[in-house]
Design an enzyme around this catalytic site. Structure first.
Site, short mmCIF file in Angstrom:
data_model
loop_
_atom_site.label_atom_id
_atom_site.label_comp_id
_atom_site.label_asym_id
_atom_site.label_seq_id
_atom_site.Cartn_x
_atom_site.Cartn_y
_atom_site.Cartn_z
N GLU A 1 52.06 21.25 76.96
CA GLU A 1 52.62 20.36 77.96
C GLU A 1 51.63 19.28 78.40
OE1 GLU A 1 54.43 24.50 78.93
OE2 GLU A 1 52.68 23.65 77.91
N LEU A 2 50.35 19.65 78.53
CA LEU A 2 49.36 18.67 78.98
C LEU A 2 49.18 17.57 77.94
CD1 LEU A 2 47.31 17.72 81.05
CD2 LEU A 2 45.61 19.23 79.98
N LYS B 1 30.28 18.21 69.73
CA LYS B 1 30.79 19.57 69.83
C LYS B 1 30.14 20.35 70.98
CE LYS B 1 33.44 19.06 66.22
NZ LYS B 1 33.32 19.82 64.99
N GLU C 1 48.00 11.23 53.28
CA GLU C 1 48.20 12.59 53.76
C GLU C 1 49.46 12.77 54.59
OE1 GLU C 1 44.61 14.17 55.49
OE2 GLU C 1 43.34 13.24 53.97
N HIS D 1 32.85 14.18 53.88
CA HIS D 1 32.91 13.52 55.18
C HIS D 1 32.52 14.50 56.27
CE1 HIS D 1 34.18 11.25 58.64
NE2 HIS D 1 35.00 12.22 58.98
N CYS E 1 32.04 14.59 60.70
CA CYS E 1 32.32 13.78 61.89
C CYS E 1 31.83 14.45 63.17
CB CYS E 1 33.82 13.50 62.01
SG CYS E 1 34.87 14.95 62.13
N HIS F 1 38.78 7.40 67.51
CA HIS F 1 39.20 8.19 68.66
C HIS F 1 39.43 7.32 69.90
CE1 HIS F 1 37.34 11.13 65.95
NE2 HIS F 1 38.20 11.97 66.46
#
Length: 763
Positions: free
Chosen positions: A17-18, A121, A493, A650, A652, A703
């Site tokens: 929901e968020l 991260k 993709e 790759h 990230c 992003h």
């Protein structure tokens, strides 16, 4: 009597929901008030789930990220947003993603889009946080409004609240000084604000506060260890009792330090640090609470409750009322509710526990400790039966896979020739220009794609219709790339729901949930597949799609695969064998796909290892063992091909400088990495390391909805060329484009291609 508590709860909601509320607000389709109301509803629901606990986590909820929220609480805002007016939440989104909602940016003359904060991260998880920014002139000023609002809500609901805050040492350690100043020099300015925050909580009647210091499970220098002592001595007179929470690992050389800190309680991750329980009990003062994380907060397997009780019952007798029990860490890292799963394989489902079920397990353990095992005899028997059934299941162990694993040898990980010889052959075959352009793999997952996928899964669209829809989207991606003038194309993709789940669905040994979503960052959620057994590949997984895409163009088409380490690290992984064994199984399966792509005529193959660094142990002394099997797994996957086949990988949103030698050992012909948010800071590693192969430093921050200019991309690439010879540089975004819209992607890629042409002209 053992006390139960929780370190944090998933905030996205059982049905995400968020996520949907955030994206609706950012698009201008709903109001800020509606978003905040949804947040309040979720908090109320989550506290209700924790009603049976002695203490429930409060202020663990964030609309984007708890570390970013802590920056706002401490008044530590990047200079580029200081002075912005408007709602704090809009400014939070500006720091997190470069801009807030469309309506909030209409007055952009003063408070519009800005450079998004750097993201990386959270320790060794797949959760991302916004990195705090510091300078020598950084000042802190308390803004407790968020915590006070949530405390008031909890009080109105009758919740036994335990506020959760990021501790001062972890906060400083995770941040970055933008001017190379000493972060620890800021500690004397920071601690008074923490003291003021605790006093504010005390004034609200708070008895206990959870102060998270996971940095204590990492290797700390003597300077940082002393800073920890200094910090908690400064907070020792707080009227709020402090539960110092450590998690994700062992304390090791920080164990004595943690036990001596002047706090009222210590939380130990007894999943990762079970062997340290006795030592902590011996060293912790007799007036301190010891909280033990006895339920795994990061994986989805049922807890062996009888096994836990076998070692926990003597501890409970020894500690009495000083014992608290909890999950090992915040439940942020697991899905919300297993009861939502109606289509999950029934046998595998019987082995699992999501967040709500973990709280139920905690209740059973507390009842057994406080009232005896007979009080929960039926629950313990059912749990024991499920644990035994999983261990004995023939679906878990495959003799054929184990036999293949036994045949692994060093030759599987070796290319025929070293990179210079391969590069010459690849140059002759591919005939690419200087500064070749490409993308990382995915293109926007449009409404049409999602609708076709939903219709196919529901049975409303047959397989032929679904394939036709996906082929149309692949053709669109190819035509758009040709029009843009990209040099190496991707198929986009369209057929992939997720870069890990897509492969897991086609591998034996995996199971899948419908609603097993966990938050990765902001509104971005992932649904990790469940790796429950030995892994094998029954048939080709991507070849048909890539062959079709290549048939549409004369330009090179990249085959797109997810590497074994990333599939492992982004799955819920079986806990009954070493992770390295599961990774080698994945490597053998993906190797088969690589070889089939090459046989089909695909001469550029990208094997994404976005999560390579994520799996690193939190202590550097333990890194090499992980890197050895992780790099070996990649090489097994990649290195069966001919020299003319160009292998890309790759990575990230991770710091790579300290493992650059291991990345070089992977021996990929081309690596692409994220550098746009860090302004090419990640390339500092190449000042002292002569990276031998080709590299594509990401120049488009996917992003953020902000569109990079041609000039900005040229500037970034010129910085890269100061460290990497221009003839070995590629131009590409920093990650896949599935989360963006075509109307953002096209102008950004136009600028990227134009920048490459400018660079070629000036070479």
């Amino acid at each position: 009597m053992a006390t139960t508590h929780n370190l944090g709860f998933p905030r996205i909601g059982a049905k995400r929901e968020l996520k949907f509320a955030l994206e609706s607000y950012w698009k201008g389709e709903s109001s800020l008030g509606e978003l905040k109301a949804l947040g309040a509803q979720l908090r109320q629901r989550h506290w209700a789930h924790q009603a049976d606990l002695g203490l429930a986590a409060v202020s663990d909820f964030a609309f984007y990220d708890q570390v970013l929220d802590m920056s706002f609480t401490l008044g530590n805002l990047p200079e580029r947003v200081q002075g912005f007016h408007g709602d704090t939440l809009d400014n939070t989104f500006r720091v997190a993603r470069g801009r807030s909602a469309k309506g909030a940016e209409d007055h952009s003359a003063c408070c519009g889009g800005v450079a998004a904060g750097e993201m990386t991260k959270w320790f060794d998880t797949n959760y991302h946080y916004i990195v705090p920014e510091f300078s020598a002139s950084t000042e802190f000023k308390l803004d407790p409004s968020r915590l006070l609002e949530q405390l008031a809500e909890a009080k109105a609901q009758g919740v036994k609240a335990k506020p959760v805050i990021v501790g001062p040492v972890t906060y400083l350690a995770l941040g970055k000084a933008k001017d190379d100043s000493d972060k620890l020099a800021l500690l004397p300015r920071l601690l008074p604000v923490y003291a003021e925050l605790l006093a504010t909580l005390a004034a609200q009647g708070v008895e206990w506060a959870q102060i998270d210091e996971p940095i204590l499970v990492t290797e700390l220098s003597a300077e940082w260890q002393q800073a920890t002592v200094t910090a908690y001595e400064a907070l020792a007179n707080s009227k709020v009792k402090l539960l110092l929470a450590t998690y994700f690992g062992q304390l090791l050389d920080n164990l004595s330090l943690a036990c001596k800190l002047p706090v009222q309680g210590l939380h130990l991750d007894a999943i990762n640090a079970r062997a340290e329980v006795d030592a902590v009990i011996a060293q912790l003062p007799q007036d301190r609470v010891l909280s033990l994380g006895v339920i795994n907060g990061r994986n989805i397997w049922k807890t062996d409750l009888n096994g836990v009780l076998d070692w926990l019952e003597p501890v409970a007798k020894q500690l009495g009322g000083r014992l608290w029990i909890a999950p090992s860490c915040s439940l942020l890292h697991v899905p919300v509710d297993l009861d939502s799963e109606q289509k999950l394989d029934a046998e595998v489902r019987s082995w699992l526990a999501f967040a709500l079920q973990k709280l139920g397990e905690l209740k059973v353990l507390a009842t057994a400790l406080n009232n005896g095992r007979d009080a929960v005899k039926a629950e313990l028997a059912a749990n024991g039966a499920a644990i035994a059934a999983r261990r004995a299941s023939p679906r878990v162990n495959n003799p054929v896979v184990k036999a293949a694993l036994a045949k692994i040898n060093p030759a599987l990980g070796q290319r025929k020739n070293a990179y210079p010889a391969r590069a010459d052959k690849q140059t002759a075959r591919l005939k690419l220009p200087a500064y070749p352009t490409t993308t990382i793999g995915s293109f926007p997952q449009t409404g049409e794609i999602r609708h076709a996928r939903s219709q196919f899964k529901s049975g409303a669209l047959d397989e032929a219709g679904y394939k036709a829809a996906m082929r149309a989207e692949i053709e669109r991606s190819v035509r758009e790339q040709e029009a843009l003038g990209l040099d190496v194309l991707v198929h986009g993709e369209a057929e992939r729901n997720d870069m890990v789940e897509y492969f897991g669905e086609q591998l034996d040994g995996y199971a899948f949930s419908q609603f097993g979503w966990v938050q990765s960052y902001g509104s971005r959620c992932v649904k990790p597949p469940i790796l429950f057994g030995d892994i094998s590949r029954p048939k080709a997984m991507t070849v048909e799609w890539i062959k079709y895409a290549q048939s549409l163009t004369n330009k090179p088409m990249k085959g797109m695969l997810t590497g074994p380490v990333t599939i492992l690290n982004w799955s819920f992984v079986r806990d009954d064998q070493p992770r390295s064994v599961s990774c080698y199984q994945l490597a053998l399966a993906i190797r088969e796909e690589v070889l089939d792509l090459e046989k089909a005529g695909v001469r550029v193959i990208q094997i994404d290892e976005a999560a390579l660094r994520e799996g690193l142990p939190l202590r550097k002394s333990q890194w090499q063992e992980y890197l050895d099997w992780a790099v070996t797994s990649f090489r097994i996957t990649a290195n069966g091909v001919d020299d003319e086949t160009q292998i890309h990988t790759h990575m990230c949103y991770s710091e790579f400088n300290d493992i650059i030698a291991s990345i070089a050992d992977m021996d990929a012909d081309v690596i692409t990495i994220e550098t746009s948010r860090s302004d090419m800071e990640l390339l500092d590693a190449f000042d002292n390391f002569n990276y031998p192969n080709e590299i594509g430093p990401g120049v488009y921050d996917i992003h953020s909805p902000n569109i990079p200019t041609e000039e900005h991309i040229v500037q970034l690439m010129k910085k890269a060329a100061e460290r990497i010879p221009a003839q070995r540089l590629w131009v590409n975004p920093d990650c896949g484009l599935k989360t963006r819209q075509w109307e953002e992607v096209i102008p950004a890629l136009i600028n990227m291609v134009a920048a490459a042409k400018t660079l070629r002209a000036s070479a």
